[in-house]
Write an enzyme that holds these catalytic residues in place. Structure first.
Site, PDB file in Angstrom:
ATOM      1  N   CYS A   1      16.793 -30.732 -30.758  1.00 36.11           N
ATOM      2  CA  CYS A   1      15.847 -31.567 -30.014  1.00 36.11           C
ATOM      3  C   CYS A   1      15.414 -32.757 -30.870  1.00 36.11           C
ATOM      4  O   CYS A   1      14.661 -32.599 -31.822  1.00 36.11           O
ATOM      5  CB  CYS A   1      14.634 -30.732 -29.599  1.00 36.11           C
ATOM      6  SG  CYS A   1      13.355 -31.693 -28.777  1.00 36.11           S
TER       7      CYS A   1
ATOM      8  N   CYS B   1      11.670 -33.631 -30.822  1.00 38.35           N
ATOM      9  CA  CYS B   1      10.825 -32.654 -31.518  1.00 38.35           C
ATOM     10  C   CYS B   1      10.857 -32.886 -33.025  1.00 38.35           C
ATOM     11  O   CYS B   1       9.835 -32.811 -33.696  1.00 38.35           O
ATOM     12  CB  CYS B   1      11.300 -31.227 -31.251  1.00 38.35           C
ATOM     13  SG  CYS B   1      11.407 -30.803 -29.520  1.00 38.35           S
ATOM     14  N   ASP B   2      12.046 -33.118 -33.572  1.00 36.96           N
ATOM     15  CA  ASP B   2      12.225 -33.044 -35.015  1.00 36.96           C
ATOM     16  C   ASP B   2      12.633 -34.355 -35.687  1.00 36.96           C
ATOM     17  O   ASP B   2      12.705 -34.423 -36.911  1.00 36.96           O
ATOM     18  CB  ASP B   2      13.276 -31.973 -35.351  1.00 36.96           C
ATOM     19  CG  ASP B   2      12.885 -30.606 -34.815  1.00 36.96           C
ATOM     20  OD1 ASP B   2      11.674 -30.341 -34.738  1.00 36.96           O
ATOM     21  OD2 ASP B   2      13.773 -29.818 -34.470  1.00 36.96           O
TER      22      ASP B   2
END
Ligand code: FAD
Lengths: 106, 414
Positions: free
Chosen positions: B139, B142-143
């Site tokens: 993701c 997300c990261d």
């Protein structure tokens, strides 16, 4: 929850007496935002036995990486300055976190 | 389980991505009591996609999380309830469909719409599982932040992979794509490919796969194998993003509805699955194009089909199955002249017995499911019901005299 960052991490987490839970999160991480209410609910339940902290990785990226956290959400428990348990990504569910807390406060 | 522990709705929707939220909007707007069970934050995969360029109505694009908040707000506006819980099992064997959650919730509904979507496929490489959240990610939104000024590797070369890689170049020093194809060839469409080739932070390794992800606690390198020469080289990197397609989230169904070999749910144009009253919408379905707009379209269709199902079933139960006195059901069709010609005779028989025999007419074309359930294939066909059970069956051809005899026999209860 206690907000921790690169300035107070040492004192609030690593030097603390007793177990400390750290929620690594960021405002951009949707799964983290979804998980936060669950962690807060766990604090209401276990807050007297374990200290709850949260760390926004956006401003503390180096600190997160130094703790070997490179993905979100990640929930860690520290004891005496050492990371003793950790849940990340899909494993970081409310149920798993509660089980991890129970294991660490016995 | 005690009945009072069970919460009952008209429609339960499993999954609150674009498909589930659209279904919830349509269902609640047509006054059905509607529950969405979503294990995470409403929005699904689209809620973790930074930027959507191809959702109509937003020139210049729209942020995925923002669009999904609007989807959820609009569904709530019409009364849909969204509960955060993970559906663990279902029981579709009865007339009421049952849904149980990991949090211990028990729910029942007349119709269920399955919208569990899909999740990223993993490769099963050595090191992949161990280093998840330690530099291995599925993701970008997300990261991605973690990798500011660092070097990362992306595995995959379809549209989603290339777009996510481009997004990652905003943070990373370099993004190296490991591509199985010959130089210059990507699965991604031409527009996306050309844009990627112009991006100075993107690097390319052709004819290659990743064999292994290495690192002590966090990702340190990947082992790349050239498919032409079989040569293995180690490439130092801080992160590995994997975008190699998705797998449907349908394990919790344990085969309760028909699926294909890969676990995608099979549904028709009306989004009907193999089980009456159970529908499927979005990425979890066998379909040609998996995007936000097609997920939303599926959701709308499924909700309308579910609404029709609920009303038909309710009507049938009230008119045919529930009454204390016998019911004569005449299955007819506007395309069957015999059924139109015979109807006055059926009506005469019913009128003469008003009070002790009710007449219900069912168009077999409009109510194929109910007709099918009673094995009615031609019109006219007449069934007599008593206390919810079929007690007599009259096939075409018949006469007014024969039907009169049967009607009186049913009324006298012999
Ligand atoms: C990296 C990436 C980029 C993309 N870019 C685009 C784009 O630019 N444009 C575009 O149109 N599409 C894009 N897509 C595709 C798009 O995101 C999907 O087609 C769409 O989100 C599918 O919607 P859905 O509702 O069917 O499923 P999902 O979005 O997968 O939602 C399913 C929901 O169900 C929940 N769920 C699953 N199982 C359960 C359970 N047992 N109990 C409770 N809840 C459950 C999940 O938590 C999830 O929220 C992209 C996808 C990815 C992965």
């Amino acid at each position: 929850m206690v907000q921790v960052d690169k300035v107070n991490f040492e004192e609030e987490v690593l030097q603390a007496k007793g177990p400390v839970l750290v929620d690594f999160w960021s405002t951009k991480c949707e799964p983290c935002m979804a998980l936060l209410p669950d962690v807060e609910a766990l604090e209401a339940k276990y807050g007297d036995q374990i200290k709850f902290c949260k760390l926004n990785v956006l401003e503390n990226r180096r600190l997160a990486i130094s703790q070997k956290v490179l993905g979100l959400p990640t929930i860690c428990i520290y004891k005496d300055g050492e990371k003793v348990a950790e849940l990340t990504k899909d494993d970081a569910t409310a149920a798993n976190i509660e089980a991890m807390i129970k294991e660490q406060i016995q | 389980m005690a009945a009072e522990d069970m919460k009952t709705y008209d429609v339960i929707i499993v999954g609150g991505g674009p498909a589930g939220l659209s279904a919830a909007l349509y269902a609640s707007r047509s006054k059905l009591s509607t529950l969405v069970l979503e294990k995470a934050k409403p929005g699904g995969q689209a809620g973790t996609t930074e930027w959507l360029e191809n959702y109509p109505g937003f020139p210049g694009g729209v942020k995925g999380p923002e669009l999904m908040e609007h989807f959820a707000a609009q569904a709530r506006e019409f009364g849909a309830e969204i509960i955060k819980d993970d559906v663990a099992s279902v029981d579709f064997s009865g007339e009421k469909k049952l849904v149980c959650t990991a949090g211990g919730g028990q729910y029942s509904a007349s119709a269920v719409i399955l919208c569990p979507g899909a999740e990223p496929r993993t490769l099963g490489l050595p090191g992949e599982r161990e280093l998840r959240g330690k530099g291995v990610s599925y993701c970008a939104t997300c990261d991605g932040d973690f990798f500011t000024d660092l070097d990362i590797v992306v595995i995959g070369n379809g549209d989603a992979a290339v777009e996510e890689a481009m997004y990652l170049t905003r943070f990373a020093e370099s993004v190296t794509m490991i591509v199985v194809h010959d130089e210059g060839i990507l699965d991604a469409t031409a527009v996306i490919r050309d844009r990627a080739f112009k991006n100075p932070k993107m690097k390319w390794v052709w004819n290659s796969v990743v064999d292994e992800i290495r690192g002590d606690g966090i990702v340190e390198s990947v082992i790349i194998r050239n498919l032409k020469t079989n040569e293995r080289t180690e490439l130092e990197t801080n992160g590995v993003f994997v975008f190699v397609g998705t797998v449907p989230n349908t394990q919790f169904l344990s085969g309760a509805v028909e699926m294909d070999k890969r676990g995608y749910i099979i549904a028709n144009e009306q989004m009907e699955t193999s089980v009456d009253g159970v529908y499927c919408a979005g990425d979890a379905r066998v379909k040609y194009l998996r995007q936000v707009i097609t997920a939303a379209a599926d959701g709308a269709i499924a909700a309308v089909a579910a609404e029709k199902y609920i009303h038909e079933e309710e009507g049938f139960r009230e008119m045919v199955l529930a009454p204390a006195s016998p019911v004569m059901v005449c299955f007819w069709s506007p395309t069957s002249q015999e059924s139109l010609d015979f109807m006055p005779a059926v009506e005469r028989i019913a009128e003469a017995r008003a009070g002790s025999l009710n007449l219900v007419k069912i168009d077999i074309y409009k109510n194929q499911r109910i007709a099918g359930r009673y094995e009615i294939s031609a019109a006219p066909s007449i069934l007599f019901f008593n206390k919810g059970q079929v007690c007599e069956r009259v096939q075409w051809p018949t006469t007014e005299e024969e039907l009169t005899l049967v009607a009186d026999r049913v009324i006298s209860g012999k």
